[in-house]
Design a protein around this motif. Structure first.
Motif, PDB file in Angstrom:
ATOM      1  N   ALA A  46       0.843  -1.204   0.000  1.00 57.23           N
ATOM      2  CA  ALA A  46       0.000   0.000   0.000  1.00 57.23           C
ATOM      3  C   ALA A  46       0.875   1.251   0.000  1.00 57.23           C
ATOM      4  O   ALA A  46       0.563   2.248  -0.648  1.00 57.23           O
ATOM      5  N   ILE A  47       1.979   1.195   0.715  1.00 54.63           N
ATOM      6  CA  ILE A  47       2.837   2.364   0.831  1.00 54.63           C
ATOM      7  C   ILE A  47       3.693   2.538  -0.421  1.00 54.63           C
ATOM      8  O   ILE A  47       3.817   3.636  -0.968  1.00 54.63           O
ATOM      9  N   GLN A  48       4.250   1.455  -0.906  1.00 54.68           N
ATOM     10  CA  GLN A  48       5.103   1.565  -2.089  1.00 54.68           C
ATOM     11  C   GLN A  48       4.315   1.990  -3.337  1.00 54.68           C
ATOM     12  O   GLN A  48       4.770   2.820  -4.115  1.00 54.68           O
ATOM     13  N   PHE A  49       3.135   1.423  -3.523  1.00 55.06           N
ATOM     14  CA  PHE A  49       2.354   1.829  -4.700  1.00 55.06           C
ATOM     15  C   PHE A  49       1.862   3.264  -4.552  1.00 55.06           C
ATOM     16  O   PHE A  49       1.806   3.997  -5.529  1.00 55.06           O
ATOM     17  N   ALA A  50       1.531   3.672  -3.349  1.00 52.84           N
ATOM     18  CA  ALA A  50       1.098   5.056  -3.144  1.00 52.84           C
ATOM     19  C   ALA A  50       2.256   6.008  -3.438  1.00 52.84           C
ATOM     20  O   ALA A  50       2.066   7.083  -4.007  1.00 52.84           O
ATOM     21  N   ARG A  51       3.465   5.599  -3.066  1.00 48.34           N
ATOM     22  CA  ARG A  51       4.635   6.446  -3.316  1.00 48.34           C
ATOM     23  C   ARG A  51       4.762   6.737  -4.812  1.00 48.34           C
ATOM     24  O   ARG A  51       5.121   7.824  -5.227  1.00 48.34           O
ATOM     25  N   ARG A  52       4.438   5.744  -5.622  1.00 48.64           N
ATOM     26  CA  ARG A  52       4.565   5.927  -7.073  1.00 48.64           C
ATOM     27  C   ARG A  52       3.258   6.368  -7.715  1.00 48.64           C
ATOM     28  O   ARG A  52       3.145   6.382  -8.932  1.00 48.64           O
ATOM     29  N   HIS A  53       2.252   6.691  -6.935  1.00 43.58           N
ATOM     30  CA  HIS A  53       0.929   7.075  -7.449  1.00 43.58           C
ATOM     31  C   HIS A  53       0.415   6.015  -8.408  1.00 43.58           C
ATOM     32  O   HIS A  53      -0.193   6.314  -9.429  1.00 43.58           O
ATOM     33  N   ASP A  54       0.684   4.757  -8.102  1.00 37.49           N
ATOM     34  CA  ASP A  54       0.396   3.680  -9.048  1.00 37.49           C
ATOM     35  C   ASP A  54      -0.869   2.918  -8.642  1.00 37.49           C
ATOM     36  O   ASP A  54      -0.815   1.843  -8.044  1.00 37.49           O
ATOM     37  N   THR A  55      -2.011   3.479  -9.007  1.00 35.05           N
ATOM     38  CA  THR A  55      -3.289   2.864  -8.660  1.00 35.05           C
ATOM     39  C   THR A  55      -3.467   1.517  -9.365  1.00 35.05           C
ATOM     40  O   THR A  55      -3.934   0.555  -8.769  1.00 35.05           O
ATOM     41  N   ASP A  56      -3.056   1.466 -10.626  1.00 29.44           N
ATOM     42  CA  ASP A  56      -3.226   0.222 -11.377  1.00 29.44           C
ATOM     43  C   ASP A  56      -2.404  -0.910 -10.774  1.00 29.44           C
ATOM     44  O   ASP A  56      -2.886  -2.022 -10.614  1.00 29.44           O
ATOM     45  N   GLY A  57      -1.157  -0.588 -10.434  1.00 30.39           N
ATOM     46  CA  GLY A  57      -0.274  -1.595  -9.859  1.00 30.39           C
ATOM     47  C   GLY A  57      -0.829  -2.114  -8.551  1.00 30.39           C
ATOM     48  O   GLY A  57      -0.860  -3.330  -8.296  1.00 30.39           O
ATOM     49  N   PHE A  58      -1.289  -1.188  -7.737  1.00 34.83           N
ATOM     50  CA  PHE A  58      -1.835  -1.605  -6.453  1.00 34.83           C
ATOM     51  C   PHE A  58      -3.062  -2.480  -6.649  1.00 34.83           C
ATOM     52  O   PHE A  58      -3.202  -3.538  -6.028  1.00 34.83           O
ATOM     53  N   ALA A  59      -3.949  -2.029  -7.514  1.00 34.06           N
ATOM     54  CA  ALA A  59      -5.203  -2.760  -7.721  1.00 34.06           C
ATOM     55  C   ALA A  59      -4.928  -4.176  -8.208  1.00 34.06           C
ATOM     56  O   ALA A  59      -5.545  -5.139  -7.734  1.00 34.06           O
ATOM     57  N   GLU A  60      -3.985  -4.307  -9.114  1.00 30.70           N
ATOM     58  CA  GLU A  60      -3.697  -5.619  -9.673  1.00 30.70           C
ATOM     59  C   GLU A  60      -3.211  -6.566  -8.570  1.00 30.70           C
ATOM     60  O   GLU A  60      -3.697  -7.687  -8.425  1.00 30.70           O
ATOM     61  N   LYS A  61      -2.283  -6.071  -7.771  1.00 26.83           N
ATOM     62  CA  LYS A  61      -1.719  -6.905  -6.719  1.00 26.83           C
ATOM     63  C   LYS A  61      -2.768  -7.238  -5.655  1.00 26.83           C
ATOM     64  O   LYS A  61      -2.902  -8.383  -5.221  1.00 26.83           O
ATOM     65  N   GLU A  62      -3.517  -6.238  -5.272  1.00 27.81           N
ATOM     66  CA  GLU A  62      -4.481  -6.428  -4.188  1.00 27.81           C
ATOM     67  C   GLU A  62      -5.654  -7.313  -4.636  1.00 27.81           C
ATOM     68  O   GLU A  62      -6.149  -8.138  -3.876  1.00 27.81           O
ATOM     69  N   LEU A  63      -6.084  -7.134  -5.885  1.00 24.88           N
ATOM     70  CA  LEU A  63      -7.182  -7.973  -6.372  1.00 24.88           C
ATOM     71  C   LEU A  63      -6.770  -9.441  -6.384  1.00 24.88           C
ATOM     72  O   LEU A  63      -7.553 -10.327  -6.011  1.00 24.88           O
ATOM     73  N   ALA A  64      -5.531  -9.689  -6.782  1.00 25.02           N
ATOM     74  CA  ALA A  64      -5.051 -11.074  -6.812  1.00 25.02           C
ATOM     75  C   ALA A  64      -5.101 -11.664  -5.402  1.00 25.02           C
ATOM     76  O   ALA A  64      -5.519 -12.805  -5.192  1.00 25.02           O
ATOM     77  N   LEU A  65      -4.694 -10.851  -4.447  1.00 26.19           N
ATOM     78  CA  LEU A  65      -4.684 -11.293  -3.056  1.00 26.19           C
ATOM     79  C   LEU A  65      -6.102 -11.564  -2.551  1.00 26.19           C
ATOM     80  O   LEU A  65      -6.381 -12.565  -1.893  1.00 26.19           O
ATOM     81  N   ARG A  66      -7.010 -10.664  -2.907  1.00 28.58           N
ATOM     82  CA  ARG A  66      -8.393 -10.825  -2.449  1.00 28.58           C
ATOM     83  C   ARG A  66      -9.005 -12.100  -3.032  1.00 28.58           C
ATOM     84  O   ARG A  66      -9.753 -12.800  -2.357  1.00 28.58           O
ATOM     85  N   GLN A  67      -8.673 -12.338  -4.279  1.00 33.16           N
ATOM     86  CA  GLN A  67      -9.245 -13.516  -4.926  1.00 33.16           C
ATOM     87  C   GLN A  67      -8.748 -14.788  -4.232  1.00 33.16           C
ATOM     88  O   GLN A  67      -9.520 -15.674  -3.898  1.00 33.16           O
ATOM     89  N   GLN A  68      -7.443 -14.775  -3.954  1.00 37.04           N
ATOM     90  CA  GLN A  68      -6.814 -15.910  -3.297  1.00 37.04           C
ATOM     91  C   GLN A  68      -7.423 -16.140  -1.910  1.00 37.04           C
ATOM     92  O   GLN A  68      -7.632 -17.258  -1.487  1.00 37.04           O
ATOM     93  N   MET A  69      -7.716 -15.061  -1.190  1.00 39.90           N
ATOM     94  CA  MET A  69      -8.240 -15.167   0.172  1.00 39.90           C
ATOM     95  C   MET A  69      -9.761 -15.319   0.207  1.00 39.90           C
ATOM     96  O   MET A  69     -10.333 -15.445   1.276  1.00 39.90           O
ATOM     97  N   TYR A  70     -10.390 -15.219  -0.958  1.00 38.47           N
ATOM     98  CA  TYR A  70     -11.853 -15.181  -1.022  1.00 38.47           C
ATOM     99  C   TYR A  70     -12.403 -14.055  -0.151  1.00 38.47           C
ATOM    100  O   TYR A  70     -13.162 -14.255   0.792  1.00 38.47           O
ATOM    101  N   PHE A  71     -11.961 -12.872  -0.466  1.00 38.52           N
ATOM    102  CA  PHE A  71     -12.445 -11.649   0.174  1.00 38.52           C
ATOM    103  C   PHE A  71     -13.197 -10.828  -0.868  1.00 38.52           C
ATOM    104  O   PHE A  71     -13.010 -11.033  -2.063  1.00 38.52           O
TER     105      PHE A  71
END
Ligand code: ADP
Ligand code: ZN
Length: 750
Positions: free
Chosen positions: A627-652
């Motif tokens: 969350a901090i590293q992607f925010a540092r780069r203003h990289d919404t797409d990068g964050f979303a991609e990584k976080e969505l993968a995680l959510r899918q894996q966790m069934y969240f």
């Protein structure tokens, strides 16, 4: 003309109406409808007889009375036209089912209290005047025994005229305190006639549409096309902070008005309403009254007037937070949900609806276009784009040609343990603030308070106790002296030393705004510092005044909570410091990382909005957190991609619907026992694919004197959770002294 008056002698009618009574949990009765009552229809507000008295209700529809049954007739229809438009009746019925609440609760949202009570004549307000300042002894007593009364007195004492409207002092909730002060002879309470314009005393210079840049023009074109085609597929406008989204909203609204249709604009919360409101009022200043403002801090009279102005089509643009979603805008052509990711769209008491989600539904029901705007869209919305349900519009550049600020991540683990700064302020940030102050520039400091001081963190290495199975921070439970995961129930002993660095300083984190304020005053004695948090902003216009002062550079440093992170535009701010980026990460909430990312990105967007470049400094113990590293780069797409993968894996969420079932009681065993019973019944009743967690004390184990126990449910179908959940709750019966709530699509896991 008097609207549909029926006498008691009306002959038995051929038709009947089904009426939902006000103030009762979905009690529905049939009443005879006289044949000469054409005004009554679905959504009409009516007066009906009930057990010897007269009460009010809403017509749900027509019904055929069984032969031989003599129904009592309606007394009166309260208006010529149905007060609740059909689309809003549909919305109420749909939402009631989705969120498993009585329809009556949804209707209550749609027809606000002052409108229900029909207080046409209410045109006065209560003014509280200071008569006498208490003696020291009496004042001390008030300070300790009745702090609220003391606060009212201090407030009046500082008020230029020595008097304030009750609504500015906090409204009806402080009335008992004011009455007590009145009895003691310190204040008087008077009724005063008022003009009911919530924006009274403010003037709005008309503003002209700006020539749009390419990205803005392209977005506007898509929105206009959707509005014209009455295409209600949501448009997700993902535009970086400062990309000029508001200008696009304004021009889209203009176009819709020109086509003779209405516009609804939702903004996150009251704190943000003034700026957005002012921009709309200015743009449409040529048509006085075109813009109606709705929010909960308004007086009853104001709300009544604004609601009717909208209902009658005099006001054609309605702006407000979550609840404004139900504004009866006529011929709705466009809905805008600004900062669509904001969690204030979710109502945290019953009915626990999500304003953005219901807005999407309303657009569909009314054939209106809908724009969801954000620099940091919710993962729900991004997921809907991927699934093809929403269309994406992007604006990747700042409208004013400014660069996005440079963001530095400051690793607090490497800070020397200097007592003076209490681990709150790093030397780099302190130096940064000092430099800006010397250059005559302004600083915003953000203290993240979303967090909950129950996570365990090592100040040396940043280690946080995290569940191995869920990758969520575990919550410390004092009673068991255990760390427990609130998603899967995993328990762990509390480490005495940090498992990573073997440091012995591991502790429960947490730190308040006032402590930080005191430190800052010591570090920067000459700076004009203003704290902004919920305590400071209880008064209606306090935040507006503070922001005005900040804009006029009468304040050098603004220290605040989330409240100051969004939507604000101050050209003089060149440094934004985030004091504790971690706190929001260490909460047992599947959206913790998402919220932290959004908060950091939003707050970074406050820097460098003027001529000078901006800089952002983020203090953290977890510099590597995504969350901090992607925010540092203003990289919404990068964050979303990584976080969505995680959510899918966790069934969240957004890969499932998640509900929280909470049982509260003053008696702990009762709460625990009731939830256990419910849990067992739910396990038996729910299809096996539905995941349900073991009942546990809530992270917020006790609140308002009540013990709280909860479990979470996850399913691909919200409907299954709502239907079976509501059924089992009803079957258990509302026992004495317990309250059971089911929060569908929950956003709070405390
Ligand atoms: P956002 O809502 O996306 O954060 P704003 O609408 O607040 O962005 O715009 C940021 C700044 O850019 C504002 O000061 C606004 O007046 C300015 N701005 C917006 N559109 C234009 C434009 N087309 N040309 C010049 N300035 C613009
Ligand atoms: Zn877990």
């Amino acid at each position: 003309m008097q609207a549909g008056l029926f006498s008691e002698e009306t002959p038995p009618a051929a038709r009947a109406v089904r009426v939902l009574l006000d103030g009762m949990q979905d009690r529905v009765f049939d009443y005879a409808l006289p044949t000469d009552a054409p005004a009554v229809g679905r959504g009409s507000r009516v007066e009906i007889p009930l057990r010897g008295r007269t009460t009010t209700g809403t017509v749900l529809g027509f019904s055929e009375p069984p032969p031989g049954v003599a129904l009592r007739p309606l007394r009166r229809c309260l208006s010529e036209e149905p007060e609740v438009p059909p689309a809003l009746m549909d919305l109420a019925e749909w939402a009631a089912q989705y969120y498993a609440v009585p329809v009556e609760q949804m209707i209550r949202c749609i027809v606000p209290e002052p409108v229900r009570r029909e207080r046409h004549e209410e045109k006065t307000r209560k003014m509280v005047r200071l008569l006498q300042w208490p003696e020291d002894e009496a004042l001390n007593k008030l300070n300790s025994r009745a702090p609220r009364q003391a606060a009212v007195l201090r407030y009046l004492h500082n008020s230029p005229e020595g008097r304030e409207a009750l609504s500015d002092l906090g409204g009806s909730s402080v009335l008992p305190s004011c009455r007590a002060l009145e009895r003691a002879g310190y204040v008087s309470i008077e009724e005063e006639a008022v003009r009911r314009d919530p924006a009274a005393g403010e003037s709005f210079a008309p503003s002209e549409p700006l020539p749009l840049n390419g990205e803005q023009a392209a977005a506007l074109e898509q929105i206009n096309a959707a509005a014209e085609a009455r295409d209600s597929r949501p448009l997700l406008l993902q535009g970086v902070t400062g990309s000029g989204k508001t200008e696009v909203y304004l021009q889209a609204a203009q176009k819709v008005l020109e086509a003779g249709r209405g516009v609804l604009i939702l903004v996150p919360e009251i704190s943000l309403t003034p700026q957005t409101m002012a921009r709309f009022k200015s743009r449409f200043a040529a048509t006085p009254g075109a813009v109606a403002i709705l929010h909960s801090a308004m007086s009853d009279g104001e709300r009544f007037d604004e609601w009717h102005a909208i209902r009658r089509g005099r006001a054609r643009i309605a702006i407000g937070p979550r609840s404004a979603l139900f504004a009866p805008v006529q011929r709705l052509g466009l809905i805008i949900v600004d900062e669509e990711h904001d969690s204030s769209y979710k109502q945290e008491n019953s009915p626990r609806y999500h304003g953005r989600d219901l807005a999407v539904l309303r657009a569909k029901l009314e054939g209106a276009a809908i724009v969801l705007g954000s620099a940091t869209p919710s993962l729900e919305s991004l997921y809907n784009v991927q699934a093809g349900k929403y269309r994406l519009l992007r604006m990747d550049h700042r409208a004013d040609g400014q660069r996005l600020p440079i963001t530095r991540v400051l690793d607090m683990r490497s800070e020397p343990k200097d007592k003076r700064y209490l681990g709150i302020l790093s030397e780099r940030l302190r130096q940064g603030i000092d430099d800006r102050l010397h250059a005559g520039q302004q600083v915003i400091l953000l203290l993240n308070r979303r967090g909950f001081a129950r996570a365990l963190q090592c100040p040396d290495c940043g280690y946080t106790a995290t569940c191995a199975q869920c990758s969520l921070p575990m919550t410390y439970h004092a009673t068991e002296n255990r760390l427990i995961c609130h998603v899967c129930g995993y328990r762990a002993v509390v480490p005495r030393q940090c498992p990573d660095c073997k440091g012995g300083g591991i502790l429960l984190e947490g730190c308040g705004t006032q402590k930080v304020e005191a430190l800052l005053r010591r570090c920067f004695p000459k700076a004009r510092l203003q704290r902004v948090d919920a305590d400071v902003t209880v008064r209606k216009n306090a935040l507006r005044d503070i922001l005005e002062n900040f804009r006029a550079h009468r304040i050098d440093i603004l220290l605040g909570t989330q409240m100051i992170s969004k939507g604000l535009d101050f050209p003089g701010v060149t440094l934004v410091g985030v004091l504790n980026a971690d706190l929001g990460l260490n909460v047992p909430d599947p959206r913790a990382a998402e919220r932290t990312f959004q908060l950091l990105t939003q707050v970074a967007g406050r820097a460098g909005r003027g001529e000078l470049d901006g800089e952002v400094m983020i203090q953290t113990y977890n510099p590597q957190a995504a969350a901090i590293q992607f925010a540092r780069r203003h990289d919404t797409d990068g964050f979303a991609e990584k976080e969505l993968a995680l959510r899918q894996q966790m069934y969240f969420p957004p890969y499932c619907h998640m509900a929280v079932l909470t049982v509260r009681s003053e008696q702990e065993e009762l709460a625990a026992f009731s939830l256990d019973t419910l849990y067992r019944r739910l396990r038996a009743a729910l299809p096996p694919q539905v995941l349900i967690t073991e009942p546990l004390p809530a992270p917020l184990a006790k609140a308002y004197g009540q013990f709280r126990y909860q479990c979470t449910l996850r399913s691909s179908s919200a409907r299954v959770l709502a239907d079976i959940g509501a059924r089992e709750i009803a079957a258990l019966g509302a026992g004495e002294g317990i309250t059971i709530t089911l929060d569908i699509d929950a956003y709070s896991f405390l």
